[in-house]
Design an enzyme around this catalytic site. Structure first.
Site, mmCIF file in Angstrom:
data_model
loop_
_atom_site.group_PDB
_atom_site.id
_atom_site.type_symbol
_atom_site.label_atom_id
_atom_site.label_comp_id
_atom_site.label_asym_id
_atom_site.label_seq_id
_atom_site.Cartn_x
_atom_site.Cartn_y
_atom_site.Cartn_z
ATOM 1 N N ARG A 252 -1.714 26.467 4.419
ATOM 2 C CA ARG A 252 -0.637 25.505 4.167
ATOM 3 C C ARG A 252 -0.484 25.133 2.691
ATOM 4 O O ARG A 252 0.470 24.427 2.331
ATOM 5 C CB ARG A 252 -0.938 24.194 4.918
ATOM 6 C CG ARG A 252 -0.371 24.025 6.312
ATOM 7 C CD ARG A 252 1.103 23.658 6.369
ATOM 8 N NE ARG A 252 1.544 22.667 5.408
ATOM 9 C CZ ARG A 252 1.455 21.353 5.558
ATOM 10 N NH1 ARG A 252 0.903 20.849 6.624
ATOM 11 N NH2 ARG A 252 1.920 20.541 4.624
ATOM 12 N N ASP B 231 6.082 20.320 14.622
ATOM 13 C CA ASP B 231 6.111 18.878 14.387
ATOM 14 C C ASP B 231 7.214 18.295 15.251
ATOM 15 O O ASP B 231 8.226 18.973 15.520
ATOM 16 C CB ASP B 231 6.371 18.569 12.911
ATOM 17 C CG ASP B 231 6.283 17.075 12.627
ATOM 18 O OD1 ASP B 231 5.163 16.594 12.362
ATOM 19 O OD2 ASP B 231 7.319 16.392 12.697
ATOM 20 N N TYR C 200 11.440 6.745 15.525
ATOM 21 C CA TYR C 200 11.492 7.210 14.137
ATOM 22 C C TYR C 200 12.906 7.119 13.572
ATOM 23 O O TYR C 200 13.110 6.713 12.422
ATOM 24 C CB TYR C 200 10.989 8.650 14.039
ATOM 25 C CG TYR C 200 9.491 8.767 13.930
ATOM 26 C CD1 TYR C 200 8.819 8.272 12.815
ATOM 27 C CD2 TYR C 200 8.737 9.373 14.923
ATOM 28 C CE1 TYR C 200 7.439 8.380 12.702
ATOM 29 C CE2 TYR C 200 7.355 9.488 14.821
ATOM 30 C CZ TYR C 200 6.710 8.986 13.699
ATOM 31 O OH TYR C 200 5.356 9.082 13.599
ATOM 32 N N ARG D 178 -3.805 18.643 17.748
ATOM 33 C CA ARG D 178 -3.996 18.887 16.307
ATOM 34 C C ARG D 178 -5.221 19.784 16.089
ATOM 35 O O ARG D 178 -5.992 19.574 15.170
ATOM 36 C CB ARG D 178 -4.187 17.582 15.516
ATOM 37 C CG ARG D 178 -2.988 16.664 15.491
ATOM 38 C CD ARG D 178 -3.132 15.649 14.337
ATOM 39 N NE ARG D 178 -2.238 14.510 14.551
ATOM 40 C CZ ARG D 178 -2.650 13.288 14.828
ATOM 41 N NH1 ARG D 178 -3.942 13.026 14.927
ATOM 42 N NH2 ARG D 178 -1.785 12.323 15.002
#
Length: 352
Positions: A46, A82, A157, A33
């Site tokens: 962003r 991602d 997930y 990150r």
């Protein structure tokens, strides 16, 4: 293969050499990150753009990926993406909600759900090929690390429907219907491998597989229920000859198995010293890590003291070492603290 010339161009870089257990002029550094969430220029780039959409704009991906290389002088860039991008690309109903994380519209509950996991075709992620091309042209001899989530974390997930603290539904499926669980991870391994291949063929010089939730399982369960799919991913990219990094959180008990799954470099979180990690992983593998991200909120002298501890443990390990944090950069980290850390590691480990 389009990426071959890029791989040759970066082969002598300290990062690639450390991954291969070769001598380096100084310990290379990059951060997980490393652009996201902490850099003001990232937040500006962003602004008003949802996370998944930002991953599909090649010029924006390139800009965000390059920001920490420019600011911090890190030794490798990590492709801005991602873990849910390949699943979105094959048409799954999911989104990333600010403050929550990935949320799946229809969580996986039965064998019928497997039909929703079609193969990933390179044309599904043409923006990735374009972005990697932009990046390698700009980066030159600085390596670009390809990015993907691991099958276990993606499956968690999909089954939970979003982030989970205890992974109840995940483990209920894993133990209650092991064949369905195996088939789910196997399909995710194919999708993950295809996503990595796109990045490597476009010019990425190394890959990292992020298994964020794998610390939730025991070594026995990892070997039986997780490792086959992770190993399939690593085998799929073995022929490219690029270093393969495997990182998990809370995975101290799994370090040896994570190396056994096929990684060339095992990422270590901050809970296990690198010399002990080397003992658990065994010979032949390089290590990556592992300063506690929270240390960066302490005064500079304390950061340097804790960094020396990591470097000393790495020296005692006697293996290739890529300096990194033990997890991602925290959102409110002072960017200047990261820049000072890179400079300190380079200066402290300089051999030539």
């Amino acid at each position: 293969m389009p990426g071959v010339s890029t791989h040759q161009q970066t082969a002598a870089s300290p990062f690639i050499r450390a991954c291969r257990n070769e001598p380096v002029p100084y310990t290379p550094v990059w951060f997980m990150r490393q652009a996201g969430r902490s850099l003001p220029e990232y937040l500006k780039a962003r602004e008003g753009i949802p996370m998944l959409e930002s991953c599909m704009r090649p010029e924006l991906v390139a800009e965000i990926t390059l920001q920490p290389v420019r600011r911090h002088k890190v030794d490798a860039a990590i492709y801005y993406s991602d873990i849910m991008v390949p699943l979105k690309a094959i048409g799954l109903d999911l989104d990333i909600k600010p403050g929550v994380g990935p949320v799946v519209g229809e969580p996986f509950r039965s064998r019928q759900d497997l039909a929703r996991l079609r193969d990933l075709d390179p044309s599904d992620v043409g923006y990735v090929t374009e972005a990697v091309g932009l990046l390698t042209a700009e980066l030159g001899e600085t390596p670009l690390i390809g990015f993907t989530g691991a099958p276990f974390t993606l499956a968690s997930y999909l089954v939970e429907g979003g982030p989970s603290r205890n992974h109840e539904r995940t483990k209920a499926l894993m133990y209650g219907d092991p064949q369905l669980w195996h088939d789910l991870l196997d399909r995710l391994a194919d999708i993950t491998a295809a996503f990595l291949k796109v990045q490597v063929e476009a010019g990425a010089s190394a890959v990292q597989v992020f298994d964020s939730w794998v610390g939730a399982v025991s070594p026995a369960d990892y070997r039986r229920h997780v490792m086959p799919a992770s190993a399939k991913v690593f085998r799929a990219v073995e022929g490219y000859g690029v270093p393969r990094i495997h990182f998990g959180v809370g995975s101290g008990e799994l370090l040896g198995l994570m190396g056994e799954a096929g990684a060339d470099v095992v990422g270590v979180d901050w809970r296990v010293p690198l010399d002990e990690a080397a003992r658990r992983v065994g010979p032949g593998k390089a290590l990556q890590g592992n300063l506690d991200p929270a240390v960066l909120f302490a005064p500079t002298a304390a950061v340097e003291e804790k960094t020396r501890e990591v470097l000393d443990a790495a020296a005692a390990a006697g293996t290739g070492h890529v300096f990194n944090l033990g997890h991602g950069v925290m959102p409110h980290t002072d960017p200047d603290a990261l820049s000072r850390l890179v400079e300190f590691v380079h200066r402290t480990t300089q051999t030539a």
